[in-house]
Structure formats: C-alpha cells, structure tokens
Write a protein that holds these residues in place. Structure first.
Motif, short mmCIF file in Angstrom:
data_model
loop_
_atom_site.label_atom_id
_atom_site.label_comp_id
_atom_site.label_asym_id
_atom_site.label_seq_id
_atom_site.Cartn_x
_atom_site.Cartn_y
_atom_site.Cartn_z
N ASN A 42 0.84 -1.20 -0.12
CA ASN A 42 0.07 0.03 0.05
C ASN A 42 0.87 1.21 0.07
OD1 ASN A 42 -2.53 -1.09 -0.11
ND2 ASN A 42 -2.81 -1.15 2.11
N GLY A 43 1.79 1.26 0.64
CA GLY A 43 2.88 2.38 0.84
C GLY A 43 3.60 2.64 -0.55
N ASN A 44 3.66 1.67 -1.48
CA ASN A 44 4.08 1.93 -2.64
C ASN A 44 3.29 2.85 -3.61
OD1 ASN A 44 6.42 0.11 -1.90
ND2 ASN A 44 5.94 -1.52 -3.09
N ILE A 45 2.25 2.79 -3.44
CA ILE A 45 1.11 3.10 -4.51
C ILE A 45 1.36 4.45 -4.20
CG2 ILE A 45 -1.26 3.10 -5.31
CD1 ILE A 45 -1.37 0.35 -4.12
N HIS A 46 1.23 5.57 -5.52
CA HIS A 46 1.08 6.97 -5.35
C HIS A 46 -0.36 7.40 -5.72
CE1 HIS A 46 5.26 7.78 -4.96
NE2 HIS A 46 5.53 6.85 -5.64
N LYS A 47 -0.97 8.19 -5.17
CA LYS A 47 -2.17 8.40 -5.36
C LYS A 47 -2.49 10.07 -5.79
CE LYS A 47 -3.11 6.74 -1.20
NZ LYS A 47 -2.02 6.09 -1.02
N GLY A 48 -3.81 10.04 -6.52
CA GLY A 48 -4.04 11.54 -6.86
C GLY A 48 -5.45 11.74 -7.14
N GLN A 49 -5.95 12.94 -7.32
CA GLN A 49 -7.34 13.24 -7.37
C GLN A 49 -8.00 12.84 -8.64
OE1 GLN A 49 -8.24 17.41 -6.20
NE2 GLN A 49 -9.53 17.56 -7.95
N ARG A 50 -9.03 11.95 -8.55
CA ARG A 50 -9.81 11.48 -9.87
C ARG A 50 -10.17 12.53 -10.94
NH1 ARG A 50 -14.25 10.30 -12.67
NH2 ARG A 50 -15.55 12.27 -11.78
N ALA A 64 4.77 -3.98 -9.53
CA ALA A 64 3.43 -3.63 -10.16
C ALA A 64 2.90 -2.14 -9.05
CB ALA A 64 2.27 -4.59 -9.93
N THR A 65 3.06 -2.29 -7.72
CA THR A 65 2.65 -1.33 -6.88
C THR A 65 3.45 -0.17 -7.07
OG1 THR A 65 3.72 -2.46 -5.06
CG2 THR A 65 1.32 -2.64 -5.41
N LYS A 66 5.10 -0.57 -7.33
CA LYS A 66 5.91 0.82 -7.44
C LYS A 66 5.85 1.53 -8.76
CE LYS A 66 9.82 -0.65 -4.58
NZ LYS A 66 11.21 -0.95 -4.35
N SER A 67 5.23 0.62 -9.79
CA SER A 67 5.07 1.38 -11.16
C SER A 67 3.95 2.04 -11.09
CB SER A 67 4.93 0.08 -12.07
OG SER A 67 6.28 -0.54 -12.19
N LEU A 68 2.91 1.96 -10.47
CA LEU A 68 1.49 2.70 -10.72
C LEU A 68 1.26 3.72 -10.02
CD1 LEU A 68 -0.94 -0.58 -10.83
CD2 LEU A 68 -0.15 0.84 -12.77
N SER A 69 0.66 4.87 -10.51
CA SER A 69 0.09 5.83 -9.72
C SER A 69 -1.52 5.78 -10.16
CB SER A 69 0.40 7.20 -10.14
OG SER A 69 1.89 7.41 -9.73
N VAL A 70 -2.44 5.97 -9.13
CA VAL A 70 -4.00 5.63 -9.44
C VAL A 70 -4.82 6.81 -8.81
CG1 VAL A 70 -3.33 3.44 -9.35
CG2 VAL A 70 -4.08 4.37 -7.23
N SER A 71 -6.10 6.97 -9.02
CA SER A 71 -6.91 7.79 -8.61
C SER A 71 -6.98 7.38 -7.15
CB SER A 71 -8.11 7.97 -9.37
OG SER A 71 -8.55 6.63 -9.74
N GLU A 72 -7.24 8.44 -6.18
CA GLU A 72 -7.22 7.93 -4.80
C GLU A 72 -8.41 6.87 -4.12
OE1 GLU A 72 -7.34 11.78 -3.09
OE2 GLU A 72 -9.43 12.38 -3.81
N GLU A 73 -9.24 7.10 -4.89
CA GLU A 73 -10.35 5.88 -4.25
C GLU A 73 -10.14 4.50 -4.80
OE1 GLU A 73 -10.97 6.70 -8.77
OE2 GLU A 73 -10.68 8.17 -7.04
#
Length: 550
Positions: free
Chosen positions: A83-91, A320-329
C-alpha cells in the motif's frame, strides 16, 4: 506546445506518418526514438523525440499490473508495505459534465478505467531512460491513453485508444498539487496531463466521449522498464522478414529484426516491437502492433500459473505497486485486487481492442481529429454499454432507453415554461452552424412555448444534443420540452450548470426543427475506422512495408 513538423520521406503513400508533439518521430539508429530536429551533440535530445522509446510499453504494462494484482492473493503477505508503494491523486481535476451510468435491471453498472502513459522526467531513472537532463522537471505529457471499459455484467471488455496527436477541447482544469488554474483550450490530447495531472486528462476524455470514467491509472518510463520483463516473452508475428533500420530516405529505426513467422519477444526485442513504426508504414499501424502484443500478453497471463510461485509473485506485486499511480479512491492493494479480478474474469474472446476513428486535422496535417459520426457511434456504444463484439447484448439498454425513463408532469403550462436554447453545434471536426439556437427557439415558440429564447453565447461545443434542468421541480418541464422536439428523454439531464430549462443543440443536430431519430447500436456493429482486434485472435500478423523487408 505544438511544434513545427518535419514530415519524413519513405512513408507508405497515402498513409500518415507518426508525429511527436507536432514533429515526425524519426527514431535513431540506436533505438532512442529521437526526433530528426531535436538531437544535440552529446546524445541528449529535445523534448518531443526521446520519449517515443519506452512509452509504447506503458499501457501494456499497466494492464499487466492490473492482471498481476488481480491474481496476487499472496500479495497480502506484506499488504501495508505494498500500500505504501502506491502513489495516489485526485480522480478529476477538470470541468467535466459526464454522468455516471445508470444501473441495469440487475443493479449492475459498467466500469471505466483510463490508462495513461506518462513521459515524466522527474527522477534520475526516468531522465536516463527518457532523454536529455534539461527536460527534468518539465510537465509530463500523456503520450499513450486508453480507456478500459468493463460491461455492467462483466462479460465483455473494450480497450479504446485515442491517438496522442488528436486535437480536442481540453476543459478548465486545476492542478490539485499547486492550485494553478488552466483555462480551457483546444490542443492535442496528450497536453492535458500537463494541465492539471491525470484528473485533467480524465475530464478531457469525459467531455469528448460523454462516458463517465470511474478511475485513472498512470505509469512512467521507469515503471515500464520495471514491468517489461515480468511477462516472460510474448508471441508476435510478421508476414515477411522485417528489419526496422535507417534507410537513405528515412534515418533512424527501432532496430527490430525478425524473420517471417511467429516469434517470442521480450526485453529489448519487445521494446523494439512496440516502438517500430517505419516498418509497419504508419503510426496507426504501430497501434495495431501494440494491440496485437497486448492481446497476446493477456492470453499468456491467463494461460500460465506464475502466480503460484510465491517468490516471483512477491517480486511482481512489488514491481506493480511501485510502477503505478492511481486515482485516490482505488489507492489500496485490495481495491486494485478487486479491479484486477473483474478484468481477469472476462474471456479473451470477449475483449475487443479498437482505435478511435480519426481523420487528418484540417488545421494541422501533423494531427488528427475524431471522425465525426463514426467516433460518436463508438462513444454511444460505450455510454449505452453495447458490447463491441457480437457475442452479447447491451446490458444497460432496458434502464437507459427513452421508453423506460420515468416521466413527470410539468410544473406549468407550456406558455409559462421558460426555455433557453444554446447553439453547441461546433465539434472538433466541424465548425458551428450559424443561427441554430434561433431556429430551435422559434420552433418552440410556434409549438406554444412562448417564453423560449436563444442564448447568444458563442463557441459552445457538445457532440450530442441534451436538455438540461437545474432542480427536481423542473424535470417535468424539461421532459415536456424534449418531447416536443423529439429529443429522447434519456437526453434530459439534471445539471447545476444551468439556471433553468436549457436546450443544448449539439453537433448531432445540424439541420431541421425536429431532432433526428437515432437508431440504437447493436452488439458488434462497430463503426468504420476502428481497426478492431478480438483478444482471442491468434492469427494476427503484421505486414511489413517493402523498404524494410530483407
């Protein structure tokens, strides 16, 4: 941001060459993807050319990541770490108007995920992979963009690409990190990522297609490289011996060299396959080769049991988790796992890969624009959840058909209903039809809506005609107005953007005073120009442009 173009020679007659940010991509002999006008003496390259190299892997890598996470139950061994690997942002960070699809009779809704390949240079690794150091910190571009549409019943899927040099309306966007506001503009779609992040690209897609997009996912250069070898080889096919090398007429090339037939490519050779353009004859044919690669990759992942190997599984989940940035939801391993499982459940023969129908941009021959009615038909199929293959039926049709929409009584007689008519007939391919708002307003007055009037606002653009109303008490009034003009009740939408009943005359209603009857698309009835490939089709084989045969 559009740059001057340098049209290459040696491209197949009648087929448009590829362009990068307005320049033709002329890959270097070393496979760097450098633009012919952007090279520097020390091997660095100007922005626009070098990022062609590995970005072609990104959308494949993102889908791979979804599939990995979808089968990676053992990833929970270190759940919090992942979970800590994943970068998140606004949808969404833009001014979008698309509404979420209504549920079908079984209470199910479609799922739409936007995959974006970013050319970000904001790390040493990305600079090394992507080109010149002076590009570090420059706003990233979304060079690969694809919508994954999962049907409401999760029995079929579509993968829809939009060419990076497609000129579209980019809405007003606000960068969620800096608060900077970007005004609306009409530019190529890959620039949307630099005008407010992935949420701006999502808003741009929503306004172009009318499709509500639930989530976005992005991957950059380093993420692509991290995932590229995880597959273990993918089968591809060429009809003739191919060597994508420099010629007297066209410098550069990916270096791909294969003999006729089927080959398993991985590592550098997989990158060469995905980068090759000259040997296929055009950038659109490169998209076809990429679709073939992705379909082959999905078939392989579905057919192998690599996820039973705990050690390898943990490595794959880490990458996979280090490679992705995803929308926060969807920014947790569990939510990504759930998404992956939904994608994994779709049979390969129900997955269809297509490219948006497009034509050359009349304003700039280096760019393309959506091909009017054909593109609109594709968007309608996605909005109505109509399968792109012919093995199913529209799962949402019963709930969204005009006949099944509940009607409400108007709040006042026709003569007392205030109606504003807007001319939004301009599209990305066609100019506005002068006087349309006045014509429709006069028609409403003739039908008894004496308070109807035209809006003098100019420059509005809507692909599809819609009737909007601001509050529940005016829904019946809006439906009454729509019915008088033969506009389907499914096109009556509640919106806070209007202060009263508003008829927005879209690009689909350019003539006449009665809205033209629209036939509902059926499963598998794709418009022309989509270059569709079925996910189970193993017979696909690339034709090699004659100068690159050996």
């Amino acid at each position: 941001m559009t740059q001057s173009s340098v049209r290459g020679e040696g491209t197949r007659p009648g087929v448009r060459p590829a362009f990068v940010g307005g320049q033709e991509a002329t890959e270097g002999a070393d496979g760097s993807g450098r633009s012919g006008t952007g090279a520097t003496g020390d091997g660095g390259h100007r922005r626009g050319g070098p990022r062609r190299g590995r970005r072609v892997l990104r959308w494949s890598a993102v889908t791979l990541s979804l599939l990995i996470l979808g089968t990676a139950g053992a990833g929970y061994l270190y759940y919090e770490h992942l979970n800590g690997n994943i970068h998140k942002g606004q949808r969404s960070s833009g001014d979008a108007k698309a509404l979420k699809s209504k549920a079908n009779a079984a209470g199910q809704t479609p799922l739409n995920i936007l995959l974006i390949g970013s050319d970000s240079r904001n790390s040493d690794e990305n600079v090394k992979l992507g080109g010149a150091k002076y590009d570090r910190g420059s706003p990233p571009l979304g060079d690969v963009q694809m919508l994954i549409h999962l049907s409401a019943d999760r029995k079929s899927a579509a993968m829809v690409s939009i060419p990076r040099d497609t000129r579209v309306d980019i809405p007003k966007c606000t960068d969620p990190k800096t608060g900077k506001v970007y005004p609306p503009t009409n530019r190529i779609i890959n620039e949307s990522l630099a005008r407010g992040g992935a949420g701006c690209t999502l808003a741009t897609w929503e306004n172009l297609t009318g499709v509500y997009i639930d989530h976005w996912m992005t991957i950059d250069f380093s993420g692509v490289v991290r995932m590229a070898d995880a597959i273990g080889g993918v089968d591809v096919c060429v009809k003739q011996n191919v060597w994508d090398h420099p010629t007297a007429a066209v410098p550069g090339g990916s270096g791909l060299k294969l003999t006729e037939g089927t080959h398993k490519v991985q590592g550098k050779q997989a990158l060469q396959w995905l980068r090759t353009r000259h040997a296929w004859g055009s950038d659109l044919m490169r998209a076809r080769a990429q679709h073939m690669y992705l379909n082959s990759m999905i078939r392989k992942l579905k057919g192998q049991n690599v996820f039973t190997d705990t050690g390898r599984l943990m490595d794959l989940a880490e990458a996979a988790t280090k490679s992705l940035s995803v929308s926060e939801e969807i920014g947790t391993v569990k939510k990504l796992y759930d998404l992956g499982m939904q994608l994994k459940s779709v049979p390969t023969d129900r997955i269809t890969s297509v490219t948006m129908p497009n034509v050359q941009d009349p304003q700039n021959t280096d760019h393309v624009v959506p091909n009017g009615a054909s593109a609109d038909r594709l968007w309608q199929m996605l909005r109505d959840d109509v399968p792109l293959d012919d093995k199913g039926k529209a799962s949402g049709s019963k709930k969204t058909s005009a006949k099944s929409v509940a009607t409400k009584a108007p709040s006042a007689p026709d003569a007392q209903i205030g109606v504003l008519v807007q001319n939004a007939t301009r599209s990305s391919t066609l100019g506005p039809v002068s006087g349309r708002a006045g014509v429709i307003a006069q028609e409403l007055v003739a039908k008894g809506f004496s308070r109807a009037s035209k809006d003098a606002s100019a420059g509005l653009s809507e692909d599809t005609t819609v009737v909007r109303y601001p509050s529940a008490d005016l829904e019946g009034d809006a439906q009454r107005v729509a019915k008088s003009l033969n506009i389907p009740l499914s096109s009556v939408k509640r919106s806070t953007d209007v202060s009263g009943v508003t008829v927005v005359v879209g690009a689909d209603w350019r003539t006449g005073t009665a809205y033209p009857k629209q036939s509902a698309p059926k499963a598998g009835q794709l418009p022309s120009g989509t270059d569709a490939i079925n996910g189970s089709d193993k017979s696909q084989c690339m034709d090699v442009y004659a100068p690159y045969r050996w």
